[in-house]
Design a protein around this motif. Structure first.
Motif, PDB file in Angstrom:
ATOM      1  N   UNK A 770       0.792  -1.227   0.000  1.00  0.00           N
ATOM      2  CA  UNK A 770       0.000   0.000   0.000  1.00  0.00           C
ATOM      3  C   UNK A 770       0.821   1.272   0.000  1.00  0.00           C
ATOM      4  N   UNK A 771       2.090   1.172  -0.305  1.00  0.00           N
ATOM      5  CA  UNK A 771       2.969   2.346  -0.331  1.00  0.00           C
ATOM      6  C   UNK A 771       3.122   2.873  -1.758  1.00  0.00           C
ATOM      7  N   UNK A 772       3.669   4.060  -1.848  1.00  0.00           N
ATOM      8  CA  UNK A 772       3.865   4.709  -3.131  1.00  0.00           C
ATOM      9  C   UNK A 772       5.118   4.129  -3.801  1.00  0.00           C
ATOM     10  N   UNK A 773       5.045   3.796  -5.075  1.00  0.00           N
ATOM     11  CA  UNK A 773       6.238   3.243  -5.748  1.00  0.00           C
ATOM     12  C   UNK A 773       7.330   4.290  -5.937  1.00  0.00           C
ATOM     13  N   UNK A 774       8.553   3.816  -6.160  1.00  0.00           N
ATOM     14  CA  UNK A 774       9.680   4.712  -6.382  1.00  0.00           C
ATOM     15  C   UNK A 774       9.545   5.424  -7.725  1.00  0.00           C
ATOM     16  N   UNK A 775      10.142   6.577  -7.799  1.00  0.00           N
ATOM     17  CA  UNK A 775      10.100   7.347  -9.045  1.00  0.00           C
ATOM     18  C   UNK A 775      11.095   6.764 -10.053  1.00  0.00           C
ATOM     19  N   UNK A 776      10.850   6.952 -11.335  1.00  0.00           N
ATOM     20  CA  UNK A 776      11.784   6.463 -12.362  1.00  0.00           C
ATOM     21  C   UNK A 776      13.196   7.020 -12.210  1.00  0.00           C
TER      22      UNK A 776
END
Length: 890
Positions: A770-776
């Motif tokens: 449920x966490x935000x994915x890492x940025x590219x």
């Protein structure tokens, strides 16, 4: 076939009386693409035809025409040497399973025997080792016959026909004795260990791990980071097993049946038995409407039953099976029978195999395989979880109130019979097995299991004198299939131990038995003389007994079913064997024999045609009855087990392995194993990918040399005096500038792929939580770091100088070079070992004919981790053997 009444007692041996579709046409879509591209569910590994057996000399082509031999004469060759005839015994009708090998390896001096190995248990009841792996019946009507009771057999097949060495879940084994030597790491990954040493320094822990992995092939990995330890089997192949989830380490302990009553008297096997039956494959799902095979260039609209059978063949069109005319012929005949009941919806009549084009179906299957492969790890885990939940209740049963693992509880799905070698029925349709075909065996008070598909069991019985849980009869070859307990279960283990103990008992009788059959070699009774000659070959050459074969069976032979054409005499005392043994593997062997054996064979062949029986007064039934009179429970199979094990023990004892490295010890073990495999004719075809595989491992070896080269260059930059020292002055001769460029580019591509895969997995895990994915941008930074590291390597090319990212003392670098040198030596030995074993199937003898206690004892004597020689499956199968003392001898 003549009966016994056709011969008089005075008779000398008499001789017995004496354009299909090929699937290669373009419309079929049959190509020459490697077989591994076939549908994954249609695995071919176990059923691929085996090729001609290798021999030390190149054998001449087989021919049915027998040349007149040149015989050795002697003064003793008189009328008195010719035996009287006796009535031939009734001929047997079971399958021939020959096991030929080498002559000189089996003689056992009387001084080498001991009194150990006395057993109270009953012998193996049959000479057959395994039923045909995928030998279903020809007619469904035959499935209604009730199979005869089957006593527990060591080598009975599991439900799907797979051998006992199929992987099963591990049970926690008793802890073996502590070893003196540290268990070496045997990782076998793709990357060399010192990938970019100029940019990053290896940790001390890494170097330590490297030192322990002298038996492995190079690991393509950066010098920093932890080294995963993996198990390897005896061929050097990695076997995953360590570092798994904790729950596998916390499984319940194995029932130590070997410390209790072995219960091997052949009578009651259990008091209570409760299980959940078998699990049936899912029903057929019709293909999408746009996926249709073609007939004469037009789409063919098939109903599901006919489409399913067409799909069986479509999945194999780029395999070796589809190149066989017999396979294609049998498939098409059976498919036409299905088409009569389920004709194409558009009324098309399918009459020509050459007009069939299965490629549209094949391409659909390939696309589905690619989709499955492209699933995310989370999706794959979910599919596995669902599958595991469905199978959970079938995994175990309750035997006398004790939980035991079940062997293979899955009913084999319908398909095409692959066969082995030139089997006359290969390509035939194997029907779908239903509950009405299956007999269930459970305890009287146990609840009757409910099938996972509609239908009722054929019969439910309560027979506690047998060990199978379920049985049915398949349609291709009318073979009975059984569900047994798993290889590591108490009943299977007892059967294994009893088999090897019976072979050990033969040591006490072998001298007397050999004296008896040697005396009968000059018997005046033809039957006795033939029996003695057959016993000589079974004892000295490890031949299988062999039985009569039906017209619809593969024409393989054993000792008792040898024809005159299979045996040629060559003066002064050589016998040349040339026949198809088990799995249609050619057995060619030119062996010197005693002069009396030579003369006997000459007498047996007189006035016979090439296709007449050599031993026309001997059959396996009579032979085994005679062996029983020599020693209780003795069969031809016991002879093979005895000769294989005692030869293996002798070969291992002859090796002096003081101060040997781990890989040198493994090579010595595998060499002994190979000699036994040759003795037993455990041959295999050279894998098609062998050359490619060998080039790959050689490339890995060069990768280790590359790592050592970079460390040498690090030393040279530290102090130029190292350039003059002998241990560092020599270049890696098989590494040139062109290879270095290719290698570094390959390492860079793998690192980029690895970084991208890791980034994807990290994001999937974050999303699951449920966490935000890492940025590219995070991935871009990692890729930039990789690019910078390899630019440093490019700048160092040709300079013979390199530096580490972090400072390290010269002594540490020197130690790392020494350890890499040791790894190079070990890798070279492993390459030699793998190449020498390319035509030998080591596992067959290891699983079935070599007493596992020999291996366990040898490992303790020489401080070799048993995991190096026994896969996890074998350690689960032989827990009773692993606790043997190191001074144990067969």
């Amino acid at each position: 076939m003549s009966s016994a009444s056709d011969f008089s007692d005075d008779d000398r041996p008499l001789g017995a009386p004496n354009g299909a579709p090929n699937g290669h046409h373009h419309p079929n879509g049959n190509g020459h693409v490697p077989a591994q591209q076939a549908l994954s569910s249609m695995s071919e590994d176990e059923d691929m035809p085996l090729a001609t057996a290798h021999s030390s000399a190149v054998p001449p082509p087989r021919t049915l025409k027998r040349k007149k031999p040149v015989y050795a004469e002697s003064s003793s060759d008189s009328e008195d040497d010719t035996p009287l005839a006796s009535s031939p015994a009734k001929l047997a009708t079971s399958a021939a399973v020959p096991m030929p090998g080498a002559l000189q390896a089996t003689t056992v001096p009387a001084s080498s025997t001991n009194g150990k190995g006395k057993t109270k248990t009953k012998a193996e009841p049959s000479d057959d080792e395994y039923a045909e792996d995928d030998a279903p019946q020809r007619k469904r009507a035959a499935a209604n016959k009730k199979p005869a009771k089957k006593k527990v057999k060591q080598d009975a097949p599991a439900a799907s026909g797979s051998d006992d060495d199929e992987p099963i879940a591990a049970k926690k084994l008793s802890a073996p004795r502590k070893r003196k030597a540290k268990v070496e790491s045997d990782s076998d990954d793709e990357k060399p260990i010192a990938k970019k040493l100029a940019a990053k320094k290896p940790r001390a822990s890494k170097a330590k791990a490297e030192a322990a992995s002298g038996d492995e092939l190079p690991k393509a990995k950066k010098a920093s980071g932890k080294v995963k330890k993996e198990e390897e089997d005896a061929t050097g192949s990695p076997v995953k097993g360590k570092g798994r989830k904790k729950k596998e380490d916390e499984e319940e302990e194995v029932f130590r049946w070997w410390d209790a009553d072995a219960n091997g008297d052949g009578s009651v096997k259990w008091e209570t038995l409760e299980h959940n039956g078998v699990i049936f494959p899912p029903p057929y799902e019709a293909l999408p409407s746009h996926v249709k095979m073609k007939y004469d260039g037009k789409p063919l609209d098939l109903p599901p039953p006919s489409e399913e059978v067409a799909g069986f063949y479509a999945a194999l069109i780029e395999s070796d099976h589809a190149q066989s005319a017999k396979f294609n012929e049998n498939f098409f005949e059976d498919w036409k029978t299905v088409l009569k009941k389920n004709p194409p919806r558009d009324g098309t009549r399918v009459t020509s195999f050459e007009l069939c084009d299965f490629r549209p179906m094949f391409e659909y299957f390939e696309a589905e395989k690619a989709k499955k492969k492209a699933l995310t790890s989370a999706e794959k885990k979910e599919l596995k979880r669902v599958r595991d939940e469905e199978e959970a209740k079938y995994l175990t049963c309750l035997l006398d109130g004790r939980k035991e693992k079940v062997g293979n509880f899955k009913v084999e799905p319908p398909g095409l019979f692959r066969g082995r070698g030139e089997h006359p029925k290969k390509g035939s349709l194997k029907y779908r097995v239903r509950p009405e075909d299956i007999t269930i065996n459970i305890g009287k008070n146990a609840p009757v299991p409910v099938p996972n598909m509609p239908g009722n069991w054929k019969e439910v019985i309560h027979d506690n004198t047998v060990t199978w849980l379920a049985t049915w009869t398949e349609n291709v070859n009318s073979n009975h299939k059984y569900v047994f307990l798993a290889a590591g279960s108490s009943l299977k283990g007892q059967s294994d131990m009893n088999k090897f103990e019976k072979a050990r008992e033969l040591k006490k009788h072998i001298d007397r038995i050999r004296q008896n059959y040697n005396a009968d070699l000059k018997s005046k009774v033809m039957a006795d003389r033939q029996r003695a000659t057959a016993m000589y070959f079974i004892d000295k050459l490890a031949l299988r007994a062999g039985n009569e074969k039906g017209e619809d069976e593969a024409e393989t032979v054993g000792c008792c079913s040898l024809k005159c054409q299979h045996v040629t005499l060559e003066a002064p005392n050589f016998v040349i064997f040339d026949f198809l043994g088990k799995d249609s593997i050619r057995y060619y062997n030119r062996v010197p024999v005693e002069l009396q054996i030579f003369k006997n064979i000459r007498i047996f062949k007189e006035n016979k045609n090439d296709d007449d029986d050599l031993f026309d007064r001997v059959n396996t039934t009579g032979l085994n009855k005679h062996l029983q009179s020599e020693m209780k429970g003795l069969t031809a199979k016991v002879f093979r087990t005895f000769n294989a094990s005692i030869t293996f023990q002798r070969l291992l004892d002859e090796n002096t392995l003081e101060n040997a490295t781990l890989q040198e010890k493994l090579n010595a073990y595998n060499k002994a194993n190979r000699e036994v495999a040759i003795l037993c004719n455990h041959r295999r075809t050279v894998p098609k990918t062998h050359d490619q595989s060998m080039e790959k491992v050689r490339d890995k070896l060069r990768g280790i040399k590359y790592d050592r080269m970079k460390l040498r260059h690090v030393l040279f930059k530290m102090d130029r005096k190292f350039k003059t020292q002998a241990e560092y002055i020599e270049d890696e001769s098989d590494i040139d500038d062109e290879w270095i460029v290719t290698h570094e580019e390959s390492m860079k591509a793998k690192d980029i792929e690895k970084a991208e895969k890791k980034f994807k997995q990290e994001n999937e895990k974050l999303e699951e939580e449920g966490n935000k994915p890492q940025k590219p941008s995070v991935l871009e930074e990692r890729l930039a770091d990789i690019d910078a590291e390899y630019k440093v390597l490019v700048s160092e090319r040709g300079t013979k100088l390199a530096e580490l990212k972090r400072e390290r003392p010269a002594e540490k670098v020197q130690d790392a070079i020494t350890k890499l040198t040791e790894r190079i030596s070990a890798a070279k030995l492993q390459i030699i070992d793998r190449d020498e074993g390319k035509e030998i199937a080591l596992n067959t003898s290891k699983i079935n004919y070599l007493d596992p206690r020999i291996t366990a004892s040898w490992c303790k004597i020489h401080d070799v981790p048993v995991e190096k020689l026994f896969s996890k499956t074998l350690r689960v199968k032989f827990p009773w053997a692993l606790e043997v003392e190191e001074d144990w001898k067969f």
